[in-house]
Design a protein around this motif. Structure first.
Motif, PDB file in Angstrom:
ATOM      1  N   ALA A   3      34.642  35.995  35.709  1.00 25.13           N
ATOM      2  CA  ALA A   3      35.551  36.414  36.773  1.00 25.13           C
ATOM      3  C   ALA A   3      35.718  35.326  37.813  1.00 25.13           C
ATOM      4  N   GLN A   6      37.995  32.504  36.480  1.00 27.04           N
ATOM      5  CA  GLN A   6      39.407  32.871  36.458  1.00 27.04           C
ATOM      6  C   GLN A   6      40.005  32.851  37.852  1.00 27.04           C
ATOM      7  N   ASN A 106      43.123  37.244  35.891  1.00 24.24           N
ATOM      8  CA  ASN A 106      42.376  38.490  36.071  1.00 24.24           C
ATOM      9  C   ASN A 106      43.290  39.703  35.996  1.00 24.24           C
ATOM     10  N   LEU A 130      38.040  43.036  40.860  1.00 28.67           N
ATOM     11  CA  LEU A 130      37.059  42.657  39.851  1.00 28.67           C
ATOM     12  C   LEU A 130      35.943  41.829  40.499  1.00 28.67           C
ATOM     13  N   TRP A 131      36.329  40.732  41.137  1.00 28.47           N
ATOM     14  CA  TRP A 131      35.321  39.902  41.791  1.00 28.47           C
ATOM     15  C   TRP A 131      34.676  40.630  42.957  1.00 28.47           C
ATOM     16  N   HIS A 163      35.559  45.758  33.858  1.00 27.12           N
ATOM     17  CA  HIS A 163      35.445  44.341  33.498  1.00 27.12           C
ATOM     18  C   HIS A 163      34.358  43.660  34.322  1.00 27.12           C
TER      19      HIS A 163
END
Length: 307
Positions: A3, A6, A106, A130-131, A163
């Motif tokens: 992650a 990306q 992402n 996500l991050w 994810h």
């Protein structure tokens, strides 16, 4: 972490081909039931720290009077009036995707967007959830067991959290959603995007399903002020489990209260909110945000009504 790589690539791409406004942040948060969101205050305080003037508006579909505009109209209006971009939350993170011109790595991988940047006549979609969740977990759940975890919710936030959990090294991820088709779609997506993690759909929550769980993550809106309650039965909690929630208003959801009462290790949604905002601010302004400064703003926030 995948992650982080990306996101770094996405930011490099933005800087090469786009330039942000140097002295003004005009942005907004689009969603439902978001009057208590702390996102506007975090962005405006961070902008002020960088010497940037800012206006950040809450665009809450639950409080429109008269005819309710659709999401496409909101994006067009914001773009035409010179917004830097928009943050997007429940229930529009997936719905916004076809309205955009280009997705970051992402956002493309998870099929969900929470940050839209308007630049040079184009709409760029990003996913900083996500991050944001992964970083919150890394800092707040160090040493937590990661063998078997239950994710509740396979919507726009759930796909990003799923994810992130895979990137965090979860070995076996169970996915539950009130819509089994949506849960199955997420599991199929993870098998392609994160094949090292074993994933499966669960169609109900009972003692058998939760046996041997190391942790539970709520990625649904249940627990929000507008959707009170818990997404997980309190009687199925075990003090050996850790419990995380992505909801942060209220700061302690019913799920977290139930978990804390029996001695579970808990992770509130505040961390994800702060770290996703950090990445989002950078995308909107091309300036790095300070997560500790964002946390201070978050912690000092006074909710509408003075509570």
């Amino acid at each position: 972490m995948q992650a982080d790589t990306q996101l770094t690539q996405d930011n490099v791409l933005e800087r090469k081909c786009l330039t942000a406004s140097e002295d003004m942040l005009l942005a907004g948060l689009v969603g439902r039931g978001i009057q208590r969101s702390r996102t506007p205050e975090m962005h405006m305080a961070e902008a002020s720290a960088h010497g940037i003037r800012s206006v950040y508006k809450i665009i809450d579909f639950d409080v429109f009077s008269g005819r309710e505009p659709d999401l496409a109209e909101i994006l067009s209006a914001a773009e035409m009036t010179g917004f830097n971009g928009l943050n997007v939350t429940y229930p529009f993170k997936i719905q916004v995707v076809p309205l955009l011109d280009q997705l970051s790595a992402n956002a493309k991988a998870v099929g969900s967007v929470n940050t839209v940047v308007f630049r040079d006549g184009r709409r760029y979609g990003h996913n900083t959830d996500l991050w944001g969740f992964a970083e919150s977990f890394r800092r707040g759940m160090e040493g937590a067991a990661r063998r078997k975890v239950l994710l509740i919710g396979a919507g726009g936030a759930g796909v990003a959290v799923a994810h992130a959990l895979a990137d965090l090294g979860i070995e076996n991820l169970l996915v539950f959603d009130i819509d089994p088709i949506r849960a199955a779609r997420l599991v199929a997506q993870l098998k392609i995007n994160r094949p090292a993690t074993t994933t499966e759909v669960v169609d109900h929550l009972d003692a058998g399903t939760v046996s041997g769980l190391d942790g539970i993550v709520n990625a649904t809106p249940i627990g929000m002020a507008k959707a009170p309650g818990s997404a997980f039965p309190a009687e199925l909690l075990d003090q050996a489990m850790w419990v995380a929630d992505i909801v942060y208003f209220p700061l302690e959801t019913q799920l977290l209260k139930d978990a804390r009462k029996i001695g579970c290790r808990i992770l509130p949604g505040s961390g994800m909110a702060i770290f996703q905002a950090s990445r989002s601010f950078e995308l909107l302004t091309d300036r790095p945000a300070d997560p500790e400064r964002l946390k201070t703003t978050f912690d000092n926030f006074v909710e509408p009504g003075g509570t």
